[in-house]
Design an enzyme around this catalytic site. Structure first.
Site: not given
Length: 381
Positions: A189, A242-243, A268
């Site tokens: 971040h 996860d695509g 996550d």
């Protein structure tokens, strides 16, 4: 204590490579090198046996939150991910009021002491408002080493990682403090430049929080943090496979430059993992999950994931074309090493915890064992 078991006939992934028609001997809670008398023999022919998965970045699952939930909520989330092969999980907290985070760290520390979780990851509040993602901007703050120390102390020895924007005032001093206390300093971040990221690595940062996400994109004149994190041998890069969070080419880029030894697959995950679509809270932020994708209700930013590591494993092999041994490194051995738990989990070796996952020929999960006990019994379907 559970009876001793010999898991026979499977393709077993060991640190030295894959053994066809291999076997894993389980004696009590541990992996053994010789089978005791009268051990139960299970025929797992046609299946794979791999080490239990280790997730260093996870916010919850099963409708329950690690961030602000009760102990029962946390345990519910842990159990949800165990059913999907994650036998070791770090509970991640998102940005919140500092006093609240410190109090909640005390609750999580008790669960870590009991062995239910492997430790605590603080994702925020010391992150950049320019790259806040699904974090409440009003609660963000510059990384003051004294406040970082407050969270470390509140975790009572169970703080494993803290994600921060190292370019902010106090960032480098906070990285040094974390390193001194044996806590992973993770760059994430962040709006840092390439040069600022190198400074953070030299100060002691060792992990890239969900590489590519919540940081400046790679540019040919301004290479930014991605280039610095990929090229430095001291950094392990988290990837959310996860695509949605990553294009397959970005994942291939990371594996090509970092190598399988420096990648850690993470989920996550937030509350909706293993639960379903609907409205949820991620910290104080309202999230809408539709078709398995979590986004903030206001602004539409991706808000964590609904991923489980068994899905990440299957996708890595069947979609991304990665070698099974490289996926095992990224999903088990590497994160275990980062946590300092490589002597107990992360690989199938005598003396280590009997944590393992059984997959079928299509890489769908059919069995999970944790410390010698079946969480998902492959014989029961």
């Amino acid at each position: 204590m559970a009876p001793s078991k010999v898991l026979a006939g499977a393709r077993v992934v060991l640190p030295t490579g894959t053994v066809d028609d291999g076997r894993v001997i389980v004696d009590g809670t541990r992996i053994a090198d010789t089978a005791p008398p009268r051990a139960e023999v299970l025929d797992l022919s046609g299946l794979w046996v791999v080490p239990g998965f280790v997730d260093i970045h996870n916010h919850g699952g099963g409708g329950a939150s690690f961030t602000g939930g009760t102990a029962e909520d946390v345990l519910k989330g842990v159990e949800t991910h165990r059913l999907h092969g994650t036998t070791t999980v770090v509970a991640s907290a998102v940005t919140g009021d500092l006093d609240f985070l410190a109090r909640h760290a005390g609750l999580l520390a008790e669960l870590a002491q009991q062995g239910d979780i492997a430790g605590i990851h603080f994702e925020g509040p010391f992150i950049s408002p320019c790259r806040k993602g699904a974090h409440d901007e009003q609660l963000l703050r510059d990384p003051d080493p004294a406040e970082v120390r407050k969270l470390i102390d509140a975790a009572r020895g169970h703080a494993k990682m803290l994600t921060l924007a190292t370019e902010l005032p106090g960032g480098l001093d906070s990285v040094r403090l974390l390193a001194e206390h044996g806590v992973i300093a993770a760059v994430g971040h962040t709006d840092a430049t390439y040069e600022q990221t190198l400074q953070a690595i030299d100060a002691g940062a060792t992990v890239a929080t969900h590489l590519f996400n919540a940081m400046p994109p790679l540019g040919h004149r301004a290479p930014g943090p991605i280039t610095a994190l990929l090229e430095d041998e001291r950094i392990t890069v988290e990837l959310i496979n996860d695509g949605t969070h990553l294009h397959p080419a970005a994942l291939q880029l990371a594996f090509h430059h970092a190598g399988a030894a420096r990648v850690a697959f993470i989920t996550d995950a937030m509350d909706a993992a293993g639960f379903g679509d609907g409205r949820y809270l991620l910290g104080p932020m309202e999230v809408e999950v539709a078709d398995g994708v979590a986004r903030l209700v206001e602004g539409g930013s991706i808000a964590g994931s609904t991923l489980t590591l068994d899905r990440a494993f299957k996708r890595a092999v069947t979609v991304d074309g990665l070698a099974v041994e490289d996926v095992v490194a990224a999903i088990s051995a590497n994160p275990a090493r980062l946590l300092g738990l490589g002597d107990r989990v992360g690989s199938l070796e005598p003396g280590k915890d009997a944590d393992l996952v059984v997959l079928d020929a299509a890489f769908d999960l059919v069995g999970v064992m944790r410390r010698g006990e079946w969480v998902v019994d492959p014989q029961l379907g």
